[in-house]
Design an enzyme around this catalytic site. Structure first.
Site, PDB file in Angstrom:
ATOM      1  N   ASP A  75      -8.112  96.312  39.322  1.00  0.00           N
ATOM      2  CA  ASP A  75      -8.292  97.305  40.393  1.00  0.00           C
ATOM      3  C   ASP A  75      -7.504  98.558  40.021  1.00  0.00           C
ATOM      4  O   ASP A  75      -6.510  98.483  39.308  1.00  0.00           O
ATOM      5  CB  ASP A  75      -7.781  96.758  41.737  1.00  0.00           C
ATOM      6  CG  ASP A  75      -8.373  97.521  42.923  1.00  0.00           C
ATOM      7  OD1 ASP A  75      -9.263  96.964  43.579  1.00  0.00           O
ATOM      8  OD2 ASP A  75      -7.955  98.673  43.179  1.00  0.00           O
ATOM      9  N   ASP A  99      -8.094 102.024  35.977  1.00  0.00           N
ATOM     10  CA  ASP A  99      -9.192 102.801  36.562  1.00  0.00           C
ATOM     11  C   ASP A  99     -10.471 102.498  35.775  1.00  0.00           C
ATOM     12  O   ASP A  99     -10.590 102.848  34.603  1.00  0.00           O
ATOM     13  CB  ASP A  99      -8.847 104.294  36.484  1.00  0.00           C
ATOM     14  CG  ASP A  99      -9.918 105.150  37.149  1.00  0.00           C
ATOM     15  OD1 ASP A  99     -11.033 104.642  37.394  1.00  0.00           O
ATOM     16  OD2 ASP A  99      -9.632 106.329  37.404  1.00  0.00           O
ATOM     17  N   ALA A 155     -26.615  97.695  52.088  1.00  0.00           N
ATOM     18  CA  ALA A 155     -27.752  98.014  52.955  1.00  0.00           C
ATOM     19  C   ALA A 155     -27.913  99.525  53.106  1.00  0.00           C
ATOM     20  O   ALA A 155     -28.966  99.990  53.545  1.00  0.00           O
ATOM     21  CB  ALA A 155     -27.550  97.370  54.316  1.00  0.00           C
ATOM     22  N   TYR A 198     -23.129 107.672  49.246  1.00  0.00           N
ATOM     23  CA  TYR A 198     -22.875 106.242  49.019  1.00  0.00           C
ATOM     24  C   TYR A 198     -24.157 105.445  48.722  1.00  0.00           C
ATOM     25  O   TYR A 198     -24.217 104.660  47.772  1.00  0.00           O
ATOM     26  CB  TYR A 198     -22.163 105.695  50.257  1.00  0.00           C
ATOM     27  CG  TYR A 198     -21.796 104.250  50.205  1.00  0.00           C
ATOM     28  CD1 TYR A 198     -20.777 103.781  49.395  1.00  0.00           C
ATOM     29  CD2 TYR A 198     -22.469 103.311  51.003  1.00  0.00           C
ATOM     30  CE1 TYR A 198     -20.433 102.436  49.367  1.00  0.00           C
ATOM     31  CE2 TYR A 198     -22.125 101.970  50.990  1.00  0.00           C
ATOM     32  CZ  TYR A 198     -21.110 101.537  50.171  1.00  0.00           C
ATOM     33  OH  TYR A 198     -20.778 100.205  50.146  1.00  0.00           O
ATOM     34  N   ASN A 252     -22.780  94.907  56.361  1.00  0.00           N
ATOM     35  CA  ASN A 252     -21.365  94.872  56.784  1.00  0.00           C
ATOM     36  C   ASN A 252     -20.652  93.531  56.662  1.00  0.00           C
ATOM     37  O   ASN A 252     -21.045  92.561  57.309  1.00  0.00           O
ATOM     38  CB  ASN A 252     -21.255  95.280  58.256  1.00  0.00           C
ATOM     39  CG  ASN A 252     -21.757  96.670  58.459  1.00  0.00           C
ATOM     40  OD1 ASN A 252     -21.171  97.630  57.976  1.00  0.00           O
ATOM     41  ND2 ASN A 252     -22.881  96.795  59.161  1.00  0.00           N
ATOM     42  N   LYS A 274     -14.018  99.461  58.816  1.00  0.00           N
ATOM     43  CA  LYS A 274     -15.337  99.460  59.463  1.00  0.00           C
ATOM     44  C   LYS A 274     -15.188  99.048  60.932  1.00  0.00           C
ATOM     45  O   LYS A 274     -14.114  98.621  61.358  1.00  0.00           O
ATOM     46  CB  LYS A 274     -16.257  98.502  58.727  1.00  0.00           C
ATOM     47  CG  LYS A 274     -16.515  98.973  57.302  1.00  0.00           C
ATOM     48  CD  LYS A 274     -17.597  98.155  56.670  1.00  0.00           C
ATOM     49  CE  LYS A 274     -18.257  98.972  55.585  1.00  0.00           C
ATOM     50  NZ  LYS A 274     -19.613  98.545  55.342  1.00  0.00           N
ATOM     51  N   GLN A 304     -25.422 102.144  68.783  1.00  0.00           N
ATOM     52  CA  GLN A 304     -25.785 101.834  67.397  1.00  0.00           C
ATOM     53  C   GLN A 304     -25.685 100.315  67.167  1.00  0.00           C
ATOM     54  O   GLN A 304     -24.734  99.684  67.619  1.00  0.00           O
ATOM     55  CB  GLN A 304     -24.916 102.480  66.363  1.00  0.00           C
ATOM     56  CG  GLN A 304     -24.051 103.626  66.405  1.00  0.00           C
ATOM     57  CD  GLN A 304     -23.001 103.804  67.430  1.00  0.00           C
ATOM     58  OE1 GLN A 304     -23.224 103.729  68.623  1.00  0.00           O
ATOM     59  NE2 GLN A 304     -21.805 104.087  66.977  1.00  0.00           N
ATOM     60  N   ARG A 312     -29.502  98.917  62.105  1.00  0.00           N
ATOM     61  CA  ARG A 312     -29.725  98.338  60.771  1.00  0.00           C
ATOM     62  C   ARG A 312     -29.507  96.840  60.845  1.00  0.00           C
ATOM     63  O   ARG A 312     -28.471  96.376  61.305  1.00  0.00           O
ATOM     64  CB  ARG A 312     -28.748  98.959  59.775  1.00  0.00           C
ATOM     65  CG  ARG A 312     -28.847  98.363  58.385  1.00  0.00           C
ATOM     66  CD  ARG A 312     -27.813  98.953  57.455  1.00  0.00           C
ATOM     67  NE  ARG A 312     -28.103 100.327  57.131  1.00  0.00           N
ATOM     68  CZ  ARG A 312     -27.162 101.241  56.875  1.00  0.00           C
ATOM     69  NH1 ARG A 312     -25.899 100.924  56.925  1.00  0.00           N
ATOM     70  NH2 ARG A 312     -27.507 102.482  56.581  1.00  0.00           N
TER      71      ARG A 312
HETATM   72  P1  NAD Z   1     -12.601  97.700  49.255  1.00  0.00           P
HETATM   73  O1  NAD Z   1     -12.418  99.157  49.434  1.00  0.00           O
HETATM   74  O2  NAD Z   1     -11.724  96.794  50.036  1.00  0.00           O
HETATM   75  O3  NAD Z   1     -12.479  97.305  47.711  1.00  0.00           O
HETATM   76  C1  NAD Z   1     -12.941  98.110  46.668  1.00  0.00           C
HETATM   77  C2  NAD Z   1     -11.871  98.171  45.626  1.00  0.00           C
HETATM   78  O4  NAD Z   1     -12.350  98.929  44.511  1.00  0.00           O
HETATM   79  C3  NAD Z   1     -10.593  98.864  46.117  1.00  0.00           C
HETATM   80  O5  NAD Z   1      -9.489  98.005  46.047  1.00  0.00           O
HETATM   81  C4  NAD Z   1     -10.455 100.053  45.183  1.00  0.00           C
HETATM   82  O6  NAD Z   1      -9.116 100.364  44.840  1.00  0.00           O
HETATM   83  C5  NAD Z   1     -11.230  99.584  43.959  1.00  0.00           C
HETATM   84  N1  NAD Z   1     -11.650 100.717  43.130  1.00  0.00           N
HETATM   85  C6  NAD Z   1     -12.195 101.876  43.540  1.00  0.00           C
HETATM   86  N2  NAD Z   1     -12.386 102.685  42.500  1.00  0.00           N
HETATM   87  C7  NAD Z   1     -11.947 102.023  41.410  1.00  0.00           C
HETATM   88  C8  NAD Z   1     -11.867 102.345  40.035  1.00  0.00           C
HETATM   89  N3  NAD Z   1     -12.265 103.545  39.570  1.00  0.00           N
HETATM   90  N4  NAD Z   1     -11.358 101.433  39.182  1.00  0.00           N
HETATM   91  C9  NAD Z   1     -10.930 100.223  39.639  1.00  0.00           C
HETATM   92  N5  NAD Z   1     -10.971  99.887  40.933  1.00  0.00           N
HETATM   93  C10 NAD Z   1     -11.481 100.764  41.808  1.00  0.00           C
HETATM   94  O7  NAD Z   1     -14.141  97.404  49.571  1.00  0.00           O
HETATM   95  P2  NAD Z   1     -14.882  96.021  49.789  1.00  0.00           P
HETATM   96  O8  NAD Z   1     -15.208  95.923  51.224  1.00  0.00           O
HETATM   97  O9  NAD Z   1     -14.122  94.920  49.151  1.00  0.00           O
HETATM   98  O10 NAD Z   1     -16.242  96.282  49.001  1.00  0.00           O
HETATM   99  C11 NAD Z   1     -16.495  95.733  47.715  1.00  0.00           C
HETATM  100  C12 NAD Z   1     -17.871  96.141  47.238  1.00  0.00           C
HETATM  101  O11 NAD Z   1     -18.849  95.717  48.184  1.00  0.00           O
HETATM  102  C13 NAD Z   1     -18.064  97.643  47.073  1.00  0.00           C
HETATM  103  O12 NAD Z   1     -18.925  97.885  46.004  1.00  0.00           O
HETATM  104  C14 NAD Z   1     -18.749  98.037  48.362  1.00  0.00           C
HETATM  105  O13 NAD Z   1     -19.489  99.226  48.228  1.00  0.00           O
HETATM  106  C15 NAD Z   1     -19.641  96.835  48.584  1.00  0.00           C
HETATM  107  N6  NAD Z   1     -20.033  96.696  49.996  1.00  0.00           N
HETATM  108  C16 NAD Z   1     -19.117  96.344  50.929  1.00  0.00           C
HETATM  109  C17 NAD Z   1     -19.511  96.231  52.253  1.00  0.00           C
HETATM  110  C18 NAD Z   1     -18.533  95.837  53.330  1.00  0.00           C
HETATM  111  O14 NAD Z   1     -18.937  95.752  54.500  1.00  0.00           O
HETATM  112  N7  NAD Z   1     -17.260  95.585  53.027  1.00  0.00           N
HETATM  113  C19 NAD Z   1     -20.849  96.475  52.619  1.00  0.00           C
HETATM  114  C20 NAD Z   1     -21.746  96.853  51.635  1.00  0.00           C
HETATM  115  C21 NAD Z   1     -21.341  96.935  50.308  1.00  0.00           C
END
Ligand code: NAD
Length: 346
Positions: free
Chosen positions: A44, A64, A129, A159, A188, A202, A230, A298
């Site tokens: 991460d 990163d 979604a 996004y 979600n 969220k 919503q 949604r």
């Molecule tokens: P989160 O924000 O808790 O976790 C994402 C992690 O990615 C963070 O810890 C962040 O530091 C890390 N990150 C961001 N940029 C980075 C980089 N350049 N290098 C390394 N790490 C990086 O989010 P989440 O809820 O755990 O979501 C995980 C995945 O699921 C994401 O792709 C998100 O778009 C997708 N998603 C989540 C939801 C939801 O409801 N939580 C819904 C749809 C999709």
């Protein structure tokens, strides 16, 4: 109906989880550890003390992954890669920071290429979604979205388009280069160890937090973004983890985007009432009509996932929200008392 076939990796094969300092990635690391996988690399961008969860015995790296060289390092020796890394948040975040959201495309682009070059056997992409055509979501009770509804494309600005493009990368790596990719469109996800404050949270976590704070401070008002009509569906984290595991290893789902969510549609007003009920309070509603609220409605059509994987969510929102509320309440009081919380841990 033909039974699906699954190809799993060995318990001692190396699994890479990208975004492991976040909610779903951190939970996935714990899930695989509990299943007996012995070699997990968790990556991460955040410094290690800021990770939401850290599981013992796991190699944790702060890197990163929008950087190509870091991706090459991250995938070294990996048999499976799970990409959960993205700049993401609730509506407040994704409507305001579209450029940041779009830039997550760098993560998937470099990680997928690095994984391909390193000979990784399977690659998972966490789509959303938000990739669906927003014109189909103009009514709170719009029909549930099925996988074909992403095209013709009219995704959520920023996004959603990043998700759609990254899905396409995965699909074309399969079509042109024979790499096995898996793509889940999450609806979600919520639960303990998720973001609950700071601007990326969220609706479920935000509403729980607001109720907890109101109770603690003796306030009588609950702020709601929009008019509360919503509608969304919300999936508890444990259901999500099992779904990821099944989708990733199913041979019939290679490069095939599939919904991973519940179809239990609930309005923000009802979600707020549920949080109040769990907290044992009733608050006056203050509606912030100019606040970000996203599409009107949604929901997830789960016909495909039920048919192929026989997966269905097992945890109703009333149950999952209770667990989440209790966890956030503990976090809130720990922080107030100066004890370590997720944000200060471990
Ligand atoms: P989160 O924000 O808790 O976790 C994402 C992690 O990615 C963070 O810890 C962040 O530091 C890390 N990150 C961001 N940029 C980075 C980089 N350049 N290098 C390394 N790490 C990086 O989010 P989440 O809820 O755990 O979501 C995980 C995945 O699921 C994401 O792709 C998100 O778009 C997708 N998603 C989540 C939801 C939801 O409801 N939580 C819904 C749809 C999709």
């Amino acid at each position: 109906m033909k039974k699906p076939t699954f190809t799993v990796c060995g318990k001692n094969d190396l699994i890479l989880v990208a975004g492991a300092g976040g909610f779903i990635g951190g939970s996935l690391v714990r899930y695989f550890t509990e299943k007996g996988f012995t070699r997990i690399r968790a990556v991460d961008r955040k410094p290690l003390p800021e990770w939401y969860q850290r599981t013992g015995g796991v190699e944790c790296l702060s890197m990163d992954l929008s950087n190509e060289d870091n991706c090459k390092r991250a995938v070294e020796g990996a048999v499976e890669v799970y990409n959960l890394a993205a700049d993401m948040g609730g509506m407040g975040f994704i409507e305001r920071f579209r450029v940041l959201c779009l830039r997550s495309i760098l993560i998937n682009t470099h990680l997928l290429e690095a994984a391909y070059r390193a000979g990784v056997a399977r690659y998972f992409y966490s789509s959303s979604a938000c990739a669906y055509n927003t014109k189909l979501q103009a009514d709170p009770h719009s029909r549930a979205l099925k996988e074909t509804d992403a095209y013709p494309a009219y995704a959520e600005r920023g996004y959603g388009w990043e998700k759609l493009m990254s899905e396409m990368f995965c699909q074309e790596y399969t079509a042109e280069r024979g790499m096995r990719t898996a793509i889940a469109r999450f609806h979600n996800v919520y639960g303990p160890w998720g973001t609950w404050d700071g601007g990326r949270e969220k609706a479920p976590a935000a509403l729980c937090r607001k109720v907890i704070i109101a109770k603690d401070q003796g306030a009588d008002t609950l702020e709601i973004w929009g008019d509360g009509s919503q509608c969304r569906s919300y999936m508890y984290i444990d259901d999500c983890l099992l779904g990821i595991d099944k989708i990733m290893h199913c041979n019939e789902l290679i490069a095939t985007p599939i919904n991973l969510g519940t179809s239990e549609l609930i309005s923000v007003n009802k979600l707020a009432s549920l949080a109040e009920q769990i907290g044992g309070v009733k608050l006056k509603r203050k509606y912030l009509l100019d606040a970000p609220k996203g599409v009107a409605g949604r929901n997830s059509d789960n016909t495909m996932i039920k048919r192929i994987l026989n997966w269905k969510p097992s945890i109703p929102i009333s149950q999952g929200l209770t667990t989440t509320y209790q966890w956030i309440e503990q976090q809130y009081h720990d922080r107030k008392a100066g004890r370590k919380t997720v944000k200060d841990a471990p």
